[in-house]
Write a protein that holds these residues in place. Structure first.
Motif, PDB file in Angstrom:
ATOM      1  N   PRO A 102      40.290  39.620  37.331  1.00 45.43           N
ATOM      2  CA  PRO A 102      41.108  38.196  37.568  1.00 45.43           C
ATOM      3  C   PRO A 102      42.065  37.981  36.721  1.00 45.43           C
ATOM      4  O   PRO A 102      41.810  38.218  35.477  1.00 45.43           O
ATOM      5  CB  PRO A 102      40.108  37.283  37.943  1.00 45.43           C
ATOM      6  CG  PRO A 102      38.886  37.805  37.047  1.00 45.43           C
ATOM      7  CD  PRO A 102      38.831  39.201  37.028  1.00 45.43           C
ATOM      8  N   ALA A 103      43.113  37.315  37.109  1.00 49.09           N
ATOM      9  CA  ALA A 103      44.209  36.726  36.291  1.00 49.09           C
ATOM     10  C   ALA A 103      45.099  35.708  36.979  1.00 49.09           C
ATOM     11  O   ALA A 103      44.782  35.600  38.225  1.00 49.09           O
ATOM     12  CB  ALA A 103      45.121  37.956  35.649  1.00 49.09           C
ATOM     13  N   GLY A 104      45.947  35.270  36.173  1.00 49.15           N
ATOM     14  CA  GLY A 104      46.671  34.206  36.965  1.00 49.15           C
ATOM     15  C   GLY A 104      47.708  34.723  37.626  1.00 49.15           C
ATOM     16  O   GLY A 104      47.990  36.039  37.876  1.00 49.15           O
ATOM     17  N   ARG A 105      48.683  34.081  38.429  1.00 51.34           N
ATOM     18  CA  ARG A 105      49.519  34.357  39.187  1.00 51.34           C
ATOM     19  C   ARG A 105      50.567  35.168  38.431  1.00 51.34           C
ATOM     20  O   ARG A 105      50.950  34.989  37.479  1.00 51.34           O
ATOM     21  CB  ARG A 105      50.402  33.240  40.122  1.00 51.34           C
ATOM     22  CG  ARG A 105      49.230  32.460  40.992  1.00 51.34           C
ATOM     23  CD  ARG A 105      49.944  31.279  41.660  1.00 51.34           C
ATOM     24  NE  ARG A 105      51.008  31.838  42.474  1.00 51.34           N
ATOM     25  CZ  ARG A 105      50.799  32.108  43.720  1.00 51.34           C
ATOM     26  NH1 ARG A 105      49.802  32.243  44.207  1.00 51.34           N
ATOM     27  NH2 ARG A 105      51.943  32.333  44.411  1.00 51.34           N
ATOM     28  N   GLY A 106      51.519  35.985  39.103  1.00 47.90           N
ATOM     29  CA  GLY A 106      52.521  36.716  38.715  1.00 47.90           C
ATOM     30  C   GLY A 106      52.033  38.138  38.083  1.00 47.90           C
ATOM     31  O   GLY A 106      50.659  38.521  38.048  1.00 47.90           O
ATOM     32  N   LEU A 107      53.106  38.785  37.239  1.00 48.66           N
ATOM     33  CA  LEU A 107      52.558  40.120  36.669  1.00 48.66           C
ATOM     34  C   LEU A 107      51.962  39.864  35.160  1.00 48.66           C
ATOM     35  O   LEU A 107      51.570  41.104  34.831  1.00 48.66           O
ATOM     36  CB  LEU A 107      54.019  40.884  36.615  1.00 48.66           C
ATOM     37  CG  LEU A 107      54.545  41.294  38.104  1.00 48.66           C
ATOM     38  CD1 LEU A 107      55.898  42.163  37.819  1.00 48.66           C
ATOM     39  CD2 LEU A 107      53.174  41.893  38.982  1.00 48.66           C
ATOM     40  N   ALA A 108      52.258  38.820  34.602  1.00 45.64           N
ATOM     41  CA  ALA A 108      51.709  38.682  33.277  1.00 45.64           C
ATOM     42  C   ALA A 108      50.407  39.121  33.236  1.00 45.64           C
ATOM     43  O   ALA A 108      49.388  38.627  33.922  1.00 45.64           O
ATOM     44  CB  ALA A 108      51.861  37.488  32.769  1.00 45.64           C
ATOM     45  N   LEU A 109      50.009  40.139  32.262  1.00 46.68           N
ATOM     46  CA  LEU A 109      48.677  40.506  31.847  1.00 46.68           C
ATOM     47  C   LEU A 109      47.885  39.332  31.278  1.00 46.68           C
ATOM     48  O   LEU A 109      48.323  38.785  30.471  1.00 46.68           O
ATOM     49  CB  LEU A 109      48.733  41.787  30.950  1.00 46.68           C
ATOM     50  CG  LEU A 109      49.476  42.923  31.487  1.00 46.68           C
ATOM     51  CD1 LEU A 109      49.618  44.065  30.365  1.00 46.68           C
ATOM     52  CD2 LEU A 109      48.869  43.646  32.842  1.00 46.68           C
ATOM     53  N   PRO A 110      46.567  39.501  31.484  1.00 50.91           N
ATOM     54  CA  PRO A 110      45.429  38.456  31.047  1.00 50.91           C
ATOM     55  C   PRO A 110      45.592  38.814  29.451  1.00 50.91           C
ATOM     56  O   PRO A 110      45.389  40.018  29.084  1.00 50.91           O
ATOM     57  CB  PRO A 110      44.270  38.561  31.700  1.00 50.91           C
ATOM     58  CG  PRO A 110      44.545  39.932  32.267  1.00 50.91           C
ATOM     59  CD  PRO A 110      45.730  40.453  32.713  1.00 50.91           C
ATOM     60  N   ALA A 111      45.446  37.881  28.631  1.00 51.56           N
ATOM     61  CA  ALA A 111      45.333  38.193  27.157  1.00 51.56           C
ATOM     62  C   ALA A 111      43.834  38.702  26.889  1.00 51.56           C
ATOM     63  O   ALA A 111      43.734  39.685  25.963  1.00 51.56           O
ATOM     64  CB  ALA A 111      45.418  36.743  26.595  1.00 51.56           C
ATOM     65  N   THR A 112      42.775  38.382  27.692  1.00 42.49           N
ATOM     66  CA  THR A 112      41.712  38.959  27.605  1.00 42.49           C
ATOM     67  C   THR A 112      41.055  39.444  28.894  1.00 42.49           C
ATOM     68  O   THR A 112      40.414  38.627  29.461  1.00 42.49           O
ATOM     69  CB  THR A 112      40.708  37.956  27.045  1.00 42.49           C
ATOM     70  OG1 THR A 112      41.106  37.282  25.817  1.00 42.49           O
ATOM     71  CG2 THR A 112      39.412  38.623  26.550  1.00 42.49           C
ATOM     72  N   PRO A 113      41.399  40.604  29.187  1.00 38.93           N
ATOM     73  CA  PRO A 113      41.044  40.881  30.630  1.00 38.93           C
ATOM     74  C   PRO A 113      39.486  41.322  30.778  1.00 38.93           C
ATOM     75  O   PRO A 113      38.624  41.404  29.622  1.00 38.93           O
ATOM     76  CB  PRO A 113      41.617  42.602  30.762  1.00 38.93           C
ATOM     77  CG  PRO A 113      41.761  42.883  29.419  1.00 38.93           C
ATOM     78  CD  PRO A 113      42.179  41.713  28.766  1.00 38.93           C
ATOM     79  N   LYS A 114      39.096  40.666  32.074  1.00 45.29           N
ATOM     80  CA  LYS A 114      37.617  40.882  32.304  1.00 45.29           C
ATOM     81  C   LYS A 114      37.709  41.899  33.463  1.00 45.29           C
ATOM     82  O   LYS A 114      37.531  41.521  34.702  1.00 45.29           O
ATOM     83  CB  LYS A 114      37.273  39.363  32.776  1.00 45.29           C
ATOM     84  CG  LYS A 114      36.864  38.430  31.537  1.00 45.29           C
ATOM     85  CD  LYS A 114      36.482  37.278  31.972  1.00 45.29           C
ATOM     86  CE  LYS A 114      36.427  36.250  30.772  1.00 45.29           C
ATOM     87  NZ  LYS A 114      35.939  34.818  31.046  1.00 45.29           N
ATOM     88  N   PRO A 115      37.492  43.139  33.184  1.00 44.13           N
ATOM     89  CA  PRO A 115      37.525  44.422  34.400  1.00 44.13           C
ATOM     90  C   PRO A 115      36.549  44.054  35.406  1.00 44.13           C
ATOM     91  O   PRO A 115      35.407  43.734  35.109  1.00 44.13           O
ATOM     92  CB  PRO A 115      37.641  45.463  33.682  1.00 44.13           C
ATOM     93  CG  PRO A 115      37.829  45.215  32.307  1.00 44.13           C
ATOM     94  CD  PRO A 115      37.526  43.691  31.916  1.00 44.13           C
ATOM     95  N   THR A 116      36.713  44.422  36.549  1.00 45.09           N
ATOM     96  CA  THR A 116      36.014  44.325  37.819  1.00 45.09           C
ATOM     97  C   THR A 116      35.551  45.921  38.011  1.00 45.09           C
ATOM     98  O   THR A 116      36.393  47.000  37.915  1.00 45.09           O
ATOM     99  CB  THR A 116      36.408  44.011  38.924  1.00 45.09           C
ATOM    100  OG1 THR A 116      36.709  42.640  38.990  1.00 45.09           O
ATOM    101  CG2 THR A 116      35.544  44.131  40.130  1.00 45.09           C
ATOM    102  N   LEU A 117      34.051  46.350  37.727  1.00 41.81           N
ATOM    103  CA  LEU A 117      33.656  47.734  37.921  1.00 41.81           C
ATOM    104  C   LEU A 117      32.792  47.815  39.305  1.00 41.81           C
ATOM    105  O   LEU A 117      31.730  46.904  39.139  1.00 41.81           O
ATOM    106  CB  LEU A 117      33.109  48.412  36.838  1.00 41.81           C
ATOM    107  CG  LEU A 117      32.630  49.746  37.031  1.00 41.81           C
ATOM    108  CD1 LEU A 117      33.810  50.709  37.207  1.00 41.81           C
ATOM    109  CD2 LEU A 117      31.971  49.984  35.551  1.00 41.81           C
ATOM    110  N   MET A 118      33.148  48.693  40.167  1.00 39.42           N
ATOM    111  CA  MET A 118      32.304  48.606  41.432  1.00 39.42           C
ATOM    112  C   MET A 118      31.737  50.219  41.731  1.00 39.42           C
ATOM    113  O   MET A 118      32.766  51.028  41.576  1.00 39.42           O
ATOM    114  CB  MET A 118      33.020  48.047  42.628  1.00 39.42           C
ATOM    115  CG  MET A 118      32.184  48.177  43.889  1.00 39.42           C
ATOM    116  SD  MET A 118      33.139  46.921  45.282  1.00 39.42           S
ATOM    117  CE  MET A 118      34.541  47.977  45.428  1.00 39.42           C
ATOM    118  N   ILE A 119      30.803  50.364  42.243  1.00 42.47           N
ATOM    119  CA  ILE A 119      30.568  51.681  42.466  1.00 42.47           C
ATOM    120  C   ILE A 119      29.839  51.608  44.071  1.00 42.47           C
ATOM    121  O   ILE A 119      28.840  50.687  44.184  1.00 42.47           O
ATOM    122  CB  ILE A 119      29.404  52.437  41.456  1.00 42.47           C
ATOM    123  CG1 ILE A 119      30.087  52.308  40.240  1.00 42.47           C
ATOM    124  CG2 ILE A 119      29.217  53.764  41.976  1.00 42.47           C
ATOM    125  CD1 ILE A 119      29.032  52.900  39.009  1.00 42.47           C
TER     126      ILE A 119
END
Length: 284
Positions: A102-119
């Motif tokens: 998740p991140a804010g609106r738009g294309l700007a990358l999150p400063a500290t990404p919290k990736p989603t991993l799903m299997i």
């Protein structure tokens, strides 16, 4: 197999019906992520380490931190297979999906990404005995930086597959912007001409599949001369045989191309059996 599908999501095994993805996830909003599709046979996940390596390399290129190590990914994939009662299945499919989270609106990358991993895991049907294929109007752009990555952005493939559906075909063949053969929507393309096995080069227009690499390795042992070179639609039509490859099906013959019926040669049948045997040996 159990009655309720179970998925692995961000470290937990949960019923699929209870799974929740953040509405602000960039995988959903921007296709900002990667995936791998894998085949499991009798509890053994085929080419798992190579799929993990490709996912790891793609994540590094996109700058998405992987939440798990390779060892952790292997364990999570096996746990998902077992949780769905598929360890004894002759054929099961797994999908590993990674997003930037998740991140804010738009294309700007999150400063500290919290990736989603799903299997996810499911029973896999037998591979088709043959496919009818049509030539799509969709072109693969060789200069696109994501063309060679297994990203979530499959829109061009979806459009090509819709053309195939409208034409009454099983699958679509996609060309490069120069008009050469690139790939099918679900895998790589090979043609057999006498004792020569030809496939489009890994030059940016295709995703060079793991099964493609297996076939290129096996072919010389069966007296075939391998050539990775541009392949024209005319060469495709004049070939002795055409087949597609992917990680779920292995080798799948093209039995009809743009309305013209085609035969499957003994050389292709033997190569398909050799690949199946190689994969089966991993489960012993």
């Amino acid at each position: 197999m159990t009655g309720t599908a179970t998925i692995w999501l961000n470290g937990d095994l949960i019923p699929a019906a209870d799974a929740r993805i953040d509405p602000a996830d960039r995988g959903l909003l921007l296709a900002d992520g990667l995936f791998e599709t894998l085949l499991a046979r009798h509890g053994m996940i085929i080419n798992l380490d190579r799929h993990i390596m490709r996912l790891t390399e793609g994540a590094a290129i996109l700058g998405i931190p992987l939440p798990l190590s390779a060892t952790g990914l292997r364990a999570a994939a096996s746990e998902t297979l077992a949780a769905n009662g598929l360890n004894d299945a002759d054929r099961a499919s797994l999908r590993i999906t990674l997003t930037r989270g998740p991140a804010g609106r738009g294309l700007a990358l999150p400063a500290t990404p919290k990736p989603t991993l799903m299997i996810t895991a499911a029973q896999a049907p037998p591979a088709p005995q043959g496919l009818s294929v049509m030539t799509s109007s969709v072109r693969k752009v060789r200069t696109s930086p994501v063309s060679a990555l297994k990203t979530l952005n499959y829109t061009d493939h979806v459009i090509a597959r819709r053309e195939a559906d409208i034409a009454g075909a099983d699958e679509a063949m996609m060309l490069t912007e120069q008009g050469d053969i690139a790939c099918a929507t679900i895998g790589n393309v090979f043609v057999m001409s006498s004792k020569r096995l030809l496939t489009p080069p890994d030059d940016g227009a295709i995703r060079a599949g793991i099964t493609r690499a297996d076939v290129l390795t096996l072919a010389p042992d069966h007296g075939l001369i391998v050539d990775e070179a541009p392949l024209s639609p005319e060469a495709l039509r004049s070939a002795d045989d055409i087949f597609l490859t992917n990680s779920l099906w292995g080798i799948c013959p093209v039995t009809e191309l743009d309305g013209t019926r085609r035969q499957t040669t003994d050389a292709t049948k033997k190569l398909a059996q050799a690949l199946d045997d190689a994969w089966a040996s991993l489960t012993c």
